[in-house]
Design a protein around this motif. Structure first.
Motif, mmCIF file in Angstrom:
data_model
loop_
_atom_site.group_PDB
_atom_site.id
_atom_site.type_symbol
_atom_site.label_atom_id
_atom_site.label_comp_id
_atom_site.label_asym_id
_atom_site.label_seq_id
_atom_site.Cartn_x
_atom_site.Cartn_y
_atom_site.Cartn_z
ATOM 1 N N MET A 59 38.483 32.979 45.136
ATOM 2 C CA MET A 59 37.767 33.909 46.013
ATOM 3 C C MET A 59 38.200 35.332 45.694
ATOM 4 N N ALA A 60 37.255 36.224 45.508
ATOM 5 C CA ALA A 60 37.556 37.589 45.114
ATOM 6 C C ALA A 60 38.237 38.347 46.251
ATOM 7 N N ASN A 61 39.130 39.236 45.868
ATOM 8 C CA ASN A 61 39.834 40.085 46.819
ATOM 9 C C ASN A 61 39.388 41.518 46.596
ATOM 10 N N PRO A 62 38.627 42.097 47.548
ATOM 11 C CA PRO A 62 38.089 43.454 47.373
ATOM 12 C C PRO A 62 39.160 44.490 47.086
ATOM 13 N N LEU A 63 40.344 44.349 47.700
ATOM 14 C CA LEU A 63 41.420 45.319 47.491
ATOM 15 C C LEU A 63 41.911 45.293 46.047
ATOM 16 N N LEU A 64 41.988 44.091 45.471
ATOM 17 C CA LEU A 64 42.428 43.959 44.070
ATOM 18 C C LEU A 64 41.357 44.485 43.127
ATOM 19 N N ASP A 65 40.099 44.258 43.494
ATOM 20 C CA ASP A 65 38.998 44.679 42.627
ATOM 21 C C ASP A 65 38.929 46.197 42.486
ATOM 22 N N GLU A 66 39.496 46.911 43.434
ATOM 23 C CA GLU A 66 39.455 48.368 43.391
ATOM 24 C C GLU A 66 40.486 48.950 42.427
ATOM 25 N N LYS A 67 41.455 48.124 42.029
ATOM 26 C CA LYS A 67 42.531 48.607 41.160
ATOM 27 C C LYS A 67 42.211 48.352 39.695
ATOM 28 N N THR A 68 42.753 49.213 38.820
ATOM 29 C CA THR A 68 42.583 49.015 37.385
ATOM 30 C C THR A 68 43.477 47.866 36.934
ATOM 31 N N GLU A 69 43.183 47.325 35.762
ATOM 32 C CA GLU A 69 44.011 46.225 35.266
ATOM 33 C C GLU A 69 45.448 46.685 35.034
ATOM 34 N N GLU A 70 45.596 47.898 34.539
ATOM 35 C CA GLU A 70 46.946 48.436 34.309
ATOM 36 C C GLU A 70 47.741 48.485 35.615
ATOM 37 N N GLN A 71 47.082 48.930 36.696
ATOM 38 C CA GLN A 71 47.746 48.979 38.000
ATOM 39 C C GLN A 71 48.118 47.574 38.480
ATOM 40 N N LEU A 72 47.230 46.619 38.218
ATOM 41 C CA LEU A 72 47.494 45.243 38.634
ATOM 42 C C LEU A 72 48.686 44.652 37.896
ATOM 43 N N TRP A 73 48.797 44.941 36.594
ATOM 44 C CA TRP A 73 49.919 44.417 35.820
ATOM 45 C C TRP A 73 51.242 44.995 36.322
ATOM 46 N N ILE A 74 51.237 46.280 36.606
ATOM 47 C CA ILE A 74 52.459 46.924 37.110
ATOM 48 C C ILE A 74 52.873 46.323 38.449
ATOM 49 N N GLU A 75 51.877 46.113 39.332
ATOM 50 C CA GLU A 75 52.163 45.522 40.634
ATOM 51 C C GLU A 75 52.624 44.076 40.499
ATOM 52 N N PHE A 76 51.976 43.332 39.584
ATOM 53 C CA PHE A 76 52.348 41.918 39.402
ATOM 54 C C PHE A 76 53.767 41.778 38.874
ATOM 55 N N LYS A 77 54.140 42.670 37.961
ATOM 56 C CA LYS A 77 55.493 42.606 37.398
ATOM 57 C C LYS A 77 56.543 42.790 38.494
ATOM 58 N N LYS A 78 56.223 43.608 39.493
ATOM 59 C CA LYS A 78 57.166 43.876 40.581
ATOM 60 C C LYS A 78 57.143 42.780 41.647
ATOM 61 N N THR A 79 55.939 42.288 41.969
ATOM 62 C CA THR A 79 55.799 41.396 43.126
ATOM 63 C C THR A 79 55.570 39.927 42.799
ATOM 64 N N LYS A 80 55.080 39.635 41.572
ATOM 65 C CA LYS A 80 54.687 38.273 41.184
ATOM 66 C C LYS A 80 53.672 37.703 42.188
ATOM 67 N N SER A 81 52.760 38.560 42.627
ATOM 68 C CA SER A 81 51.747 38.182 43.620
ATOM 69 C C SER A 81 50.879 37.028 43.126
ATOM 70 N N SER A 82 50.746 35.983 43.947
ATOM 71 C CA SER A 82 49.917 34.837 43.570
ATOM 72 C C SER A 82 48.446 35.227 43.527
ATOM 73 N N ALA A 83 48.053 36.180 44.355
ATOM 74 C CA ALA A 83 46.661 36.631 44.366
ATOM 75 C C ALA A 83 46.305 37.322 43.052
ATOM 76 N N ILE A 84 47.220 38.155 42.560
ATOM 77 C CA ILE A 84 46.982 38.842 41.280
ATOM 78 C C ILE A 84 47.010 37.833 40.142
ATOM 79 N N ARG A 85 47.948 36.875 40.203
ATOM 80 C CA ARG A 85 48.022 35.843 39.164
ATOM 81 C C ARG A 85 46.707 35.066 39.089
ATOM 82 N N ASP A 86 46.191 34.691 40.247
ATOM 83 C CA ASP A 86 44.930 33.938 40.285
ATOM 84 C C ASP A 86 43.778 34.766 39.717
ATOM 85 N N LYS A 87 43.794 36.052 39.996
ATOM 86 C CA LYS A 87 42.742 36.936 39.477
ATOM 87 C C LYS A 87 42.809 36.983 37.948
#
Length: 262
Positions: A1-29
């Motif tokens: 299921m898509a997450n509107p908040l994640l969709d607003e971020k660039t891929e670069e921003q998502l990678w930086i956030e994932f490296k810090k948080t290991k978010s399952s939502a970002i991983r699934d995306k």
């Protein structure tokens, strides 16, 4: 299921956030985003495989590689994720195929005999051995040797991902790993990997021209055998044979070199 908040971020921003948080939502995306890449790599690997190897199984194996790539990717390194992931996905598929051990023992043994012959011949000659020299050393006619190569190319998963084992963690070291030289490694391991990289490049440069082209187009340009055949104006089966020959030569050279490193 898509997450509107994640969709607003660039891929670069998502990678930086994932490296810090290991978010399952970002991983699934990321998994959803890069699943087509898994299917693409599985399609490449399936070329020339026997009917007993199912495409869906290869995709399943490749998913492990994608997940591994997502968890280990470092956005601070100057490497595109797609490039990094392809190596991990392909490696995971080969690892699972080796575990299944589906290659007939006779084919595996013949492949090893050719490698051993190449190692011995090139040690004596100080240069790459020709097909005729290898055939003669094995007591085969040129036609018999070519027929053997065809049989091996039809069932083998020979890969540049399967030639080096790291001395520090006993894991398979792919070309991608050897080139990356992660900063987290200790200096001795970095030096070792740089030496491996040098030997890989040197070994590829010593290949006959057509074999070198196949290796570069397959592993670097990520073309399929069919696409390479169109570039070189030869049949797909001929490309498969050249790929097998190149890998046998490379594995032989790297096996010899490894004995002098480890």
């Amino acid at each position: 299921m898509a997450n509107p908040l994640l969709d607003e971020k660039t891929e670069e921003q998502l990678w930086i956030e994932f490296k810090k948080t290991k978010s399952s939502a970002i991983r699934d995306k990321f998994i959803r985003q890069y699943m087509p890449l898994v299917k693409y790599v599985a399609g490449k690997v399936s070329t020339g495989m026997p009917d007993s190897v199912e495409f869906d199984d290869l995709v399943g194996f490749g998913q492990f590689g994608l997940l591994d790539a997502i968890n280990k990717f470092d956005p601070e390194k100057n490497v595109k994720f797609k490039t990094y992931a392809v190596t991990r996905i392909r490696g995971a598929i080969f690892d699972e195929l080796r575990e299944l051990d589906w290659v007939p023992r006779s084919v595996r043994q013949r492949s090893r005999e050719i490698e051993d012959t190449i190692v011995e011949l090139e040690g004596k000659l100080g240069r790459s051995a020709t097909d005729s020299e290898i055939a003669q050393a094995m007591g085969l006619s040129d036609a018999e040797y070519q027929d053997t190569l065809v049989k091996i190319s039809g069932t083998s998963v020979l890969s540049l991902n399967d030639v080096w084992y790291s001395g520090d963690d006993s894991e398979n070291m792919s070309i991608g790993d050897s080139i990356e030289s992660p900063s987290s490694l200790n200096p001795d391991v970095i030096v070792e990997r740089e030496e491996i990289r040098r030997i890989i490049i040197e070994a590829i440069n010593e290949l006959p021209l057509n074999e070198k082209k196949v290796i570069v187009l397959y592993y670097h340009e990520d073309l399929t055998f069919k696409e390479i055949g169109q570039v070189l104006n030869v049949s797909e089966s001929r490309i498969s044979q050249l790929h097998t020959k190149a890998n046998l030569h490379l594995r032989a050279k790297l096996t010899s070199a490894r004995k002098g490193i480890f």
